[in-house]
Design a protein around this motif. Structure first.
Motif, PDB file in Angstrom:
ATOM      1  N   TYR A 199      40.400  40.058  47.197  1.00  0.00           N
ATOM      2  CA  TYR A 199      40.383  38.601  47.352  1.00  0.00           C
ATOM      3  C   TYR A 199      39.041  38.166  47.926  1.00  0.00           C
ATOM      4  N   SER A 200      38.778  36.892  47.917  1.00  0.00           N
ATOM      5  CA  SER A 200      37.481  36.393  48.374  1.00  0.00           C
ATOM      6  C   SER A 200      37.279  36.609  49.867  1.00  0.00           C
ATOM      7  N   ASP A 201      38.362  36.771  50.608  1.00  0.00           N
ATOM      8  CA  ASP A 201      38.299  36.896  52.063  1.00  0.00           C
ATOM      9  C   ASP A 201      39.190  38.071  52.467  1.00  0.00           C
ATOM     10  N   ASP A 202      38.608  39.095  53.054  1.00  0.00           N
ATOM     11  CA  ASP A 202      39.376  40.278  53.440  1.00  0.00           C
ATOM     12  C   ASP A 202      40.304  40.033  54.621  1.00  0.00           C
ATOM     13  N   THR A 203      40.214  38.870  55.251  1.00  0.00           N
ATOM     14  CA  THR A 203      41.147  38.578  56.346  1.00  0.00           C
ATOM     15  C   THR A 203      42.492  38.074  55.847  1.00  0.00           C
ATOM     16  N   LEU A 204      42.581  37.719  54.568  1.00  0.00           N
ATOM     17  CA  LEU A 204      43.803  37.091  54.071  1.00  0.00           C
ATOM     18  C   LEU A 204      45.027  37.988  54.202  1.00  0.00           C
ATOM     19  N   MET A 205      44.955  39.195  53.699  1.00  0.00           N
ATOM     20  CA  MET A 205      46.107  40.090  53.755  1.00  0.00           C
ATOM     21  C   MET A 205      46.576  40.342  55.193  1.00  0.00           C
ATOM     22  N   PRO A 206      45.685  40.721  56.120  1.00  0.00           N
ATOM     23  CA  PRO A 206      46.135  40.901  57.498  1.00  0.00           C
ATOM     24  C   PRO A 206      46.724  39.638  58.129  1.00  0.00           C
ATOM     25  N   ARG A 262      42.145  27.720  58.229  1.00  0.00           N
ATOM     26  CA  ARG A 262      41.175  28.778  57.917  1.00  0.00           C
ATOM     27  C   ARG A 262      41.073  29.036  56.421  1.00  0.00           C
ATOM     28  N   HIS A 263      42.154  28.776  55.693  1.00  0.00           N
ATOM     29  CA  HIS A 263      42.205  29.083  54.265  1.00  0.00           C
ATOM     30  C   HIS A 263      42.746  27.866  53.503  1.00  0.00           C
ATOM     31  N   PRO A 264      41.972  26.788  53.435  1.00  0.00           N
ATOM     32  CA  PRO A 264      42.497  25.548  52.844  1.00  0.00           C
ATOM     33  C   PRO A 264      42.722  25.623  51.341  1.00  0.00           C
ATOM     34  N   VAL A 265      41.879  26.354  50.639  1.00  0.00           N
ATOM     35  CA  VAL A 265      42.010  26.445  49.179  1.00  0.00           C
ATOM     36  C   VAL A 265      41.667  27.858  48.741  1.00  0.00           C
ATOM     37  N   ALA A 266      42.189  28.231  47.599  1.00  0.00           N
ATOM     38  CA  ALA A 266      41.868  29.536  47.034  1.00  0.00           C
ATOM     39  C   ALA A 266      40.482  29.516  46.406  1.00  0.00           C
ATOM     40  N   ALA A 267      39.750  30.600  46.599  1.00  0.00           N
ATOM     41  CA  ALA A 267      38.447  30.740  45.961  1.00  0.00           C
ATOM     42  C   ALA A 267      38.631  31.188  44.511  1.00  0.00           C
ATOM     43  N   PRO A 268      37.607  31.088  43.701  1.00  0.00           N
ATOM     44  CA  PRO A 268      37.703  31.622  42.334  1.00  0.00           C
ATOM     45  C   PRO A 268      38.065  33.098  42.354  1.00  0.00           C
ATOM     46  N   PRO A 269      38.741  33.573  41.337  1.00  0.00           N
ATOM     47  CA  PRO A 269      39.159  34.979  41.305  1.00  0.00           C
ATOM     48  C   PRO A 269      37.975  35.929  41.404  1.00  0.00           C
ATOM     49  N   HIS A 294      38.421  41.699  40.526  1.00  0.00           N
ATOM     50  CA  HIS A 294      39.651  42.500  40.523  1.00  0.00           C
ATOM     51  C   HIS A 294      40.805  41.789  39.821  1.00  0.00           C
ATOM     52  N   ALA A 295      40.816  40.454  39.867  1.00  0.00           N
ATOM     53  CA  ALA A 295      41.846  39.645  39.204  1.00  0.00           C
ATOM     54  C   ALA A 295      43.254  40.172  39.466  1.00  0.00           C
ATOM     55  N   PRO A 296      43.714  40.201  40.730  1.00  0.00           N
ATOM     56  CA  PRO A 296      45.044  40.741  41.021  1.00  0.00           C
ATOM     57  C   PRO A 296      46.155  39.882  40.438  1.00  0.00           C
ATOM     58  N   ALA A 297      47.252  40.509  40.095  1.00  0.00           N
ATOM     59  CA  ALA A 297      48.401  39.766  39.580  1.00  0.00           C
ATOM     60  C   ALA A 297      48.940  38.811  40.640  1.00  0.00           C
ATOM     61  N   PHE A 298      48.921  39.244  41.905  1.00  0.00           N
ATOM     62  CA  PHE A 298      49.288  38.379  43.030  1.00  0.00           C
ATOM     63  C   PHE A 298      48.027  37.625  43.418  1.00  0.00           C
ATOM     64  N   THR A 299      47.901  36.402  42.913  1.00  0.00           N
ATOM     65  CA  THR A 299      46.648  35.667  43.009  1.00  0.00           C
ATOM     66  C   THR A 299      46.350  35.229  44.431  1.00  0.00           C
ATOM     67  N   GLU A 300      45.107  34.851  44.665  1.00  0.00           N
ATOM     68  CA  GLU A 300      44.734  34.338  45.982  1.00  0.00           C
ATOM     69  C   GLU A 300      45.491  33.057  46.304  1.00  0.00           C
ATOM     70  N   ALA A 301      45.704  32.217  45.315  1.00  0.00           N
ATOM     71  CA  ALA A 301      46.481  30.994  45.550  1.00  0.00           C
ATOM     72  C   ALA A 301      47.900  31.333  45.992  1.00  0.00           C
ATOM     73  N   ALA A 302      48.502  32.331  45.359  1.00  0.00           N
ATOM     74  CA  ALA A 302      49.858  32.743  45.742  1.00  0.00           C
ATOM     75  C   ALA A 302      49.859  33.337  47.141  1.00  0.00           C
ATOM     76  N   LEU A 303      48.827  34.097  47.489  1.00  0.00           N
ATOM     77  CA  LEU A 303      48.732  34.689  48.815  1.00  0.00           C
ATOM     78  C   LEU A 303      48.600  33.613  49.886  1.00  0.00           C
ATOM     79  N   ILE A 304      47.778  32.607  49.631  1.00  0.00           N
ATOM     80  CA  ILE A 304      47.635  31.508  50.590  1.00  0.00           C
ATOM     81  C   ILE A 304      48.950  30.745  50.721  1.00  0.00           C
ATOM     82  N   ASP A 305      49.630  30.528  49.623  1.00  0.00           N
ATOM     83  CA  ASP A 305      50.933  29.865  49.674  1.00  0.00           C
ATOM     84  C   ASP A 305      51.920  30.671  50.517  1.00  0.00           C
ATOM     85  N   THR A 306      51.876  31.980  50.386  1.00  0.00           N
ATOM     86  CA  THR A 306      52.740  32.853  51.183  1.00  0.00           C
ATOM     87  C   THR A 306      52.430  32.721  52.668  1.00  0.00           C
ATOM     88  N   GLY A 307      51.159  32.574  53.001  1.00  0.00           N
ATOM     89  CA  GLY A 307      50.771  32.425  54.397  1.00  0.00           C
ATOM     90  C   GLY A 307      51.187  31.110  55.017  1.00  0.00           C
TER      91      GLY A 307
END
Length: 204
Positions: free
Chosen positions: A33-40, A92-99, A102-115
């Motif tokens: 993802y664009s930011d390695d802090t997202l998953m943690p 800290r994460h207002p919007v998803a960055a462009p992919p 790696h183009a993961p199936a679990f997108t950055e937008a979905a990850l931010i929504d989960t957070g």
């Protein structure tokens, strides 16, 4: 020598790194993802903020290389997350960055929504399985019995608090983790699906 011990605030960065390096269905998610802090910030750090006493690490004198973390009352954790964690996360994460490439199936937008939306944790079986956990080990510690010992440790801590059972979710593609949980006696919950497995187990 590695050993299991309670989490300390000084372990926070190590916990975040272990989460990142195991977040791609057990593989390294660095750069996914664009930011390695997202998953943690979604799958590890809220837990050590809310219930540090239910986090245990595998550590030597230099660093923590694995952990298990749990919350005893998922419903209360959801409310805490909505009130205390989600606003800062959203800032800290207002919007998803462009992919990324790696183009993961679990997108950055979905990850931010989960957070942001902690209600995702309100599974139908919470009355019987109120606690839930996350566990991760760096590859160097895998296959040595640390995972079983971590699970036993946190199950014991939850049992001492009067919690009868816990649940967890996992990535469907993480077949190694699924085999591990099966060996420990976890079973599928009614709300489990092939795409989103959910497993439960008694604490003792």
């Amino acid at each position: 020598m590695f050993q299991i011990r309670p989490y300390r605030p000084a372990d926070r960065d190590d916990v975040a790194l272990v989460c990142l390096r195991t977040a791609a269905a057990g593989g390294d998610a660095t750069g996914v993802y664009s930011d390695d802090t997202l998953m943690p910030e979604v799958f590890a750090l809220p837990y050590v903020e809310y219930a540090p006493e239910l986090t245990f690490v595998v550590a030597d004198e230099q660093r923590a290389a694995g952990y298990v973390m749990a919350v005893a009352d998922t419903a209360d954790f959801v409310e805490w997350w909505r009130r205390e964690w989600a606003p800062g996360f959203a800032a800290r994460h207002p919007v998803a960055a462009p992919p990324t490439e790696h183009a993961p199936a679990f997108t950055e937008a979905a990850l931010i929504d989960t957070g942001v939306h902690s209600e995702r944790m309100l599974i139908p079986e919470l009355d019987r399985y109120p606690a839930h956990l996350h566990i991760d080990l760096l590859p160097e510690l895998q296959g040595q019995g640390w995972g079983r010992r971590l699970i036993d440790t946190v199950r014991g801590a939850l049992a001492e608090r009067g919690v009868a059972a816990l649940h967890l979710g996992l990535a469907a593609e993480n077949t190694g983790a699924r085999a591990f949980y099966d060996r420990l006696g976890f079973h599928e919950l009614p709300s489990s699906t092939p795409a989103s497995p959910k497993l439960g187990v008694a604490t003792q």
